[in-house]
Design a protein around this motif. Structure first.
Motif, PDB file in Angstrom:
ATOM      1  N   SER A 112       0.826  -1.206   0.000  1.00  0.00           N
ATOM      2  CA  SER A 112       0.000   0.000   0.000  1.00  0.00           C
ATOM      3  C   SER A 112       0.864   1.261   0.000  1.00  0.00           C
ATOM      4  O   SER A 112       0.588   2.226  -0.730  1.00  0.00           O
ATOM      5  N   LEU A 113       1.932   1.266   0.803  1.00  0.00           N
ATOM      6  CA  LEU A 113       2.789   2.452   0.860  1.00  0.00           C
ATOM      7  C   LEU A 113       3.587   2.615  -0.427  1.00  0.00           C
ATOM      8  O   LEU A 113       3.773   3.746  -0.909  1.00  0.00           O
ATOM      9  N   ILE A 114       4.069   1.520  -0.988  1.00  0.00           N
ATOM     10  CA  ILE A 114       4.778   1.615  -2.263  1.00  0.00           C
ATOM     11  C   ILE A 114       3.860   2.214  -3.334  1.00  0.00           C
ATOM     12  O   ILE A 114       4.264   3.090  -4.118  1.00  0.00           O
ATOM     13  N   LEU A 115       2.616   1.774  -3.362  1.00  0.00           N
ATOM     14  CA  LEU A 115       1.679   2.282  -4.366  1.00  0.00           C
ATOM     15  C   LEU A 115       1.303   3.738  -4.121  1.00  0.00           C
ATOM     16  O   LEU A 115       1.086   4.501  -5.070  1.00  0.00           O
ATOM     17  N   ALA A 116       1.216   4.136  -2.856  1.00  0.00           N
ATOM     18  CA  ALA A 116       0.939   5.545  -2.560  1.00  0.00           C
ATOM     19  C   ALA A 116       2.069   6.430  -3.082  1.00  0.00           C
ATOM     20  O   ALA A 116       1.833   7.513  -3.643  1.00  0.00           O
ATOM     21  N   VAL A 117       3.316   5.967  -2.914  1.00  0.00           N
ATOM     22  CA  VAL A 117       4.458   6.720  -3.426  1.00  0.00           C
ATOM     23  C   VAL A 117       4.460   6.702  -4.951  1.00  0.00           C
ATOM     24  O   VAL A 117       4.702   7.729  -5.600  1.00  0.00           O
ATOM     25  N   LYS A 118       4.169   5.541  -5.559  1.00  0.00           N
ATOM     26  CA  LYS A 118       4.119   5.458  -7.023  1.00  0.00           C
ATOM     27  C   LYS A 118       3.075   6.402  -7.599  1.00  0.00           C
ATOM     28  O   LYS A 118       3.328   7.106  -8.593  1.00  0.00           O
ATOM     29  N   ALA A 119       1.893   6.409  -6.986  1.00  0.00           N
ATOM     30  CA  ALA A 119       0.819   7.270  -7.494  1.00  0.00           C
ATOM     31  C   ALA A 119       1.229   8.734  -7.433  1.00  0.00           C
ATOM     32  O   ALA A 119       0.985   9.507  -8.367  1.00  0.00           O
ATOM     33  N   ALA A 120       1.879   9.116  -6.339  1.00  0.00           N
ATOM     34  CA  ALA A 120       2.313  10.508  -6.194  1.00  0.00           C
ATOM     35  C   ALA A 120       3.420  10.848  -7.187  1.00  0.00           C
ATOM     36  O   ALA A 120       3.429  11.928  -7.799  1.00  0.00           O
ATOM     37  N   ARG A 121       4.354   9.923  -7.352  1.00  0.00           N
ATOM     38  CA  ARG A 121       5.459  10.155  -8.298  1.00  0.00           C
ATOM     39  C   ARG A 121       4.952  10.263  -9.722  1.00  0.00           C
ATOM     40  O   ARG A 121       5.311  11.195 -10.467  1.00  0.00           O
ATOM     41  N   ASP A 122       4.126   9.308 -10.143  1.00  0.00           N
ATOM     42  CA  ASP A 122       3.696   9.262 -11.536  1.00  0.00           C
ATOM     43  C   ASP A 122       2.707  10.367 -11.880  1.00  0.00           C
ATOM     44  O   ASP A 122       2.510  10.671 -13.067  1.00  0.00           O
ATOM     45  N   ALA A 123       2.088  10.959 -10.856  1.00  0.00           N
ATOM     46  CA  ALA A 123       1.185  12.087 -11.110  1.00  0.00           C
ATOM     47  C   ALA A 123       1.953  13.370 -11.439  1.00  0.00           C
ATOM     48  O   ALA A 123       1.354  14.339 -11.897  1.00  0.00           O
ATOM     49  N   ARG A 124       3.267  13.342 -11.186  1.00  0.00           N
ATOM     50  CA  ARG A 124       4.088  14.537 -11.458  1.00  0.00           C
ATOM     51  C   ARG A 124       5.240  14.178 -12.398  1.00  0.00           C
ATOM     52  O   ARG A 124       6.409  14.225 -12.027  1.00  0.00           O
ATOM     53  N   PRO A 125       4.942  13.779 -13.630  1.00  0.00           N
ATOM     54  CA  PRO A 125       6.003  13.341 -14.557  1.00  0.00           C
ATOM     55  C   PRO A 125       6.976  14.458 -14.918  1.00  0.00           C
ATOM     56  O   PRO A 125       8.087  14.168 -15.405  1.00  0.00           O
ATOM     57  N   GLU A 126       6.587  15.698 -14.685  1.00  0.00           N
ATOM     58  CA  GLU A 126       7.483  16.810 -15.010  1.00  0.00           C
ATOM     59  C   GLU A 126       8.636  16.946 -14.018  1.00  0.00           C
ATOM     60  O   GLU A 126       9.620  17.658 -14.292  1.00  0.00           O
ATOM     61  N   ILE A 127       8.538  16.267 -12.881  1.00  0.00           N
ATOM     62  CA  ILE A 127       9.602  16.338 -11.874  1.00  0.00           C
ATOM     63  C   ILE A 127      10.595  15.219 -12.149  1.00  0.00           C
ATOM     64  O   ILE A 127      10.274  14.036 -12.007  1.00  0.00           O
ATOM     65  N   ALA A 128      11.801  15.595 -12.531  1.00  0.00           N
ATOM     66  CA  ALA A 128      12.798  14.601 -12.933  1.00  0.00           C
ATOM     67  C   ALA A 128      13.359  13.833 -11.743  1.00  0.00           C
ATOM     68  O   ALA A 128      13.727  12.655 -11.875  1.00  0.00           O
TER      69      ALA A 128
END
Length: 492
Positions: A112-128
Motif C-alpha cells: 500500500s505504501l509503495i503504491l501511494a508513493v508510485k501514485a504521487a510520483r507518476d502524477a508529477r512526470p514533469e519532476i525529474a
C-alpha cells in the motif's frame, strides 16, 4: 518433519495425512499465533469460530484470480465491498468531505505504501528527481518504496519527548521536487499519532499530496473514538489528506495479507495503475503491484468483516483498550522501566531507566516465561525499547503479565548489561559494510551463537541484539541482511 533426502519434491508422492503431519510438525517450531502471548506479527481477536470461517472462505476462493475482474466478478464485488467499508470508516463515502473516495486491496501495508508513493510520483512526470518527506518514525516501507521507485527520501526528525515531528520541520523539508508528504496514525514503533491535520495543511499549501499511514491504527482509532477516546483527526475528514492506508490483516483480524489503499477521489488514484499494450499478448492493466492475485485473502477478509460487524469491532476495541491500560500499569509498577509514551492506540512501548537493567536480557527473560515481545534498537538519540502490539486476545492474560514482568526484571538485573567480546566490539566500531566478507560474516555468526548460519537460532538473542545495537545504522542493515541470508538456504 521434512525428509531432507527428498525435500519438497519427492520421487513418489506422499500421502495426504503424512504431508499434513509434516506441516503440523514444522508449525510446532513457530511462535504461538493465538493465546495472547505474542506481541508482534500476528493479530488474534480470540473469537471462537472466526478462524474456521476465514479458512473456509479462503479455501473457497483460493484459486480465483484477481488478474481479470471481468472473469471473476465475485472477487470484484468483495474487493469493492472491503474498500467501501474502509472508506466509510475513515471519513469517506456519501455524505462526507470525500464522497468519491476509491481504493484498492493490496497484499499488505508495504505494498500500500509503495503504491501511494508510485501514485504521487507518476502524477508529477514533469519532476525529474521526485522526493518524499517522511518522519523518521514513519514505517520503513516508505524507505523501501523510495529505494524501489528511485525517489529521494527526506527524513524529518522527531522530538525525543513527544516522538512526533514538528510541523515546522515538515514544512521546512518540503521542496519544489516533493511529490508526497507522509505521516502516521499511529507510528508503529511507539504508537503515537502524528499531527496529521497540521501536516496535511502545510502539504496542501505547497500543492503536495499527503498520505496517512494508518496501516496499524486505521481499524482501531475509529472504534476507540466511538468508545470515547480523544482520538485526534487523522482521516479524510482532514482537508489535505489525499490517501490513507489501512491493513485489514491487523485490527480487522483478517488472515494475512490484506490491506486497503484509499484515495480521496478517482483522479488521485489514476496514476496508481499500470497498463501496458505494446506487446502481442493480452493488454495488461493492474491496480496493484501483483498481476495474479489469489482471491483467498480477499474472501477471508470479506467473511471476517461480515461476521464481526460494527458491534463486534467495538467490543474487540474495548477489550484491546482495557488490555493496553493493564499492560501500561504493569510497566509503571516496575522500578527501572518507563513508558516511551502514554498509550494512544494499541501499543505499549517501554524502555529502561536503570543502567544495570539490559532491555535485551529482559526480552530474553520474558521469552523464557512465554511472552514474545519485540526489541527495538537505539536510534538517533532515542533509547532502545520494548514494543508490545496489543490485541483483544491479550485481555485475559493481562493479570499474568505484571508478575512475570517483575520477575523477569528481577532475573535480568543480576546478569547486568551484555558484554560483547572485545573483538566483536572492536569490529562493530571499525567495520564498514563494504569490508564484510563471507568469512567474516560466518565468524561473526558463529561468535553470536548462530551456528555459522547452519544451526538453529539461539534461545537467547541478547548478544545478537547488543551487537546490532552498537553497530552504525548502515552496518546494522548489512549485518541483518547477511545473517538472514545465512538462514535462507535451500533444502536439497
Amino acid at each position: 518433519m521434512i525428509d531432507n533426502r527428498a525435500g519438497a519434491l519427492p520421487v513418489e508422492g506422499v500421502p495426504t495425512e503424512r504431508v499434513l503431519d509434516e506441516i503440523r510438525g514444522l508449525r510446532g517450531l513457530d511462535r504461538p499465533t493465538h493465546g495472547g502471548r505474542l506481541f508482534a506479527y500476528v493479530y488474534d481477536p480470540g473469537v471462537p469460530g472466526l478462524d474456521e470461517l476465514a479458512h473456509a472462505a479462503y479455501a473457497g476462493s483460493a484459486h480465483v484470480n484477481g488478474l481479470d475482474p471481468t472473469a471473476f466478478p465475485s472477487l470484484l464485488a468483495m474487493e469493492n465491498a472491503l474498500v467501501g467499508a474502509a472508506a466509510r470508516l475513515l471519513g469517506g463515502g456519501p455524505g462526507t468531505s470525500a464522497p468519491d473516495a476509491v481504493g484498492s486491496v493490496t497484499s499488505g501495508g508495504t505494498e500500500s505504501l509503495i503504491l501511494a508513493v508510485k501514485a504521487a510520483r507518476d502524477a508529477r512526470p514533469e519532476i525529474a528527481e521526485p522526493r518524499i518527506v517522511v518522519p523518521v518514525s514513519g514505517h520503513a516501507a516508505f524507505a523501501k518504496a523510495a529505494h524501489y521507485l528511485r525517489v529521494a527520501l527526506d527524513p524529518v526528525a522527531v522530538d525525543p519527548a513527544t516522538l512526533r515531528p514538528t510541523v515546522a520541520d515538515v514544512a521546512a523539508a518540503i521542496r519544489p521536487e516533493t511529490v508526497l508528504v507522509a505521516c502516521s496514525a499511529p507510528s508503529y514503533a511507539h504508537g503515537v499519532v502524528d499531527p496529521v491535520a497540521e501536516i496535511a495543511a502545510v502539504a496542501a499549501a505547497a500543492g503536495v499530496r499527503c498520505h496517512v499511514d494508518a496501516c496499524f491504527g486505521g481499524w482501531t482509532l475509529p472504534w476507540l473514538r466511538r468508545l470515547g477516546a480523544p482520538v485526534p483527526p487523522f482521516d479524510f475528514a482532514v482537508d489535505g489528506v489525499t490517501s490513507i492506508s489501512v491493513d485489514l490483516h491487523k485490527y480487522a483480524y483478517a488472515p494475512k495479507g490484506v490491506s486497503v489503499l484509499l484515495h480521496r477521489d478517482p483522479g488521485l488514484r489514476a496514476s496508481q495503475y499500470f497498463a501496458y499494450a505494446d506487446w502481442p499478448g493480452y493488454t495488461m492493466v493492474n491496480p496493484v503491484i501483483a498481476s495474479t492475485r489469489s482471491g483467498g485473502p480477499i474472501a477471508a477478509a470479506y467473511a471476517t468483516l461480515r461476521h464481526l460487524g460494527e458491534d463486534g469491532y467495538l467490543r474487540l476495541a474495548a477489550l484491546t483498550r482495557d488490555a493496553v491500560a493493564g499492560l501500561a500499569d504493569a510497566v509503571r509498577g516496575v522500578d527501572g522501566l518507563r513508558l516511551m509514551a502514554e498509550p494512544e492506540s494499541s501499543v505499549v512501548c517501554f524502555t529502561s531507566t536503570d543502567p544495570g537493567l539490559d532491555l535485551f536480557v529482559l526480552v530474553d527473560e520474558l521469552t523464557a516465561r512465554g511472552w514474545h515481545t519485540q526489541p527495538q534498537l537505539t536510534y538517533a538519540g532515542l533509547p532502545a525499547s520494548v514494543h508490545l502490539t496489543v490485541t483483544a486476545a491479550v485481555a485475559p492474560r493481562v493479570a499474568e503479565f505484571g508478575p512475570d514482568l517483575a520477575d523477569a526484571v528481577a532475573a535480568a538485573r543480576p546478569a547486568g548489561p551484555v558484554q560483547l567480546p572485545p573483538e566483536l566490539l572492536a569490529l562493530a566500531g571499525s567495520l564498514t559494510p563494504e569490508a564484510l566478507t563471507p568469512e567474516l560474516i560466518a565468524g561473526l555468526a558463529a561468535g553470536l551463537g548462530l551456528g555459522g548460519g547452519a544451526g538453529p537460532l539461539p534461545d537467547r538473542m541478547a548478544m545478537v541484539n547488543t551487537l546490532l545495537n552498537v553497530a552504525p545504522v548502515r552496518l546494522r542493515e548489512r549485518l541483518l541482511v547477511e545473517f538472514v541470508g545465512l538462514l535462507q538456504r535451500p533444502t536439497w
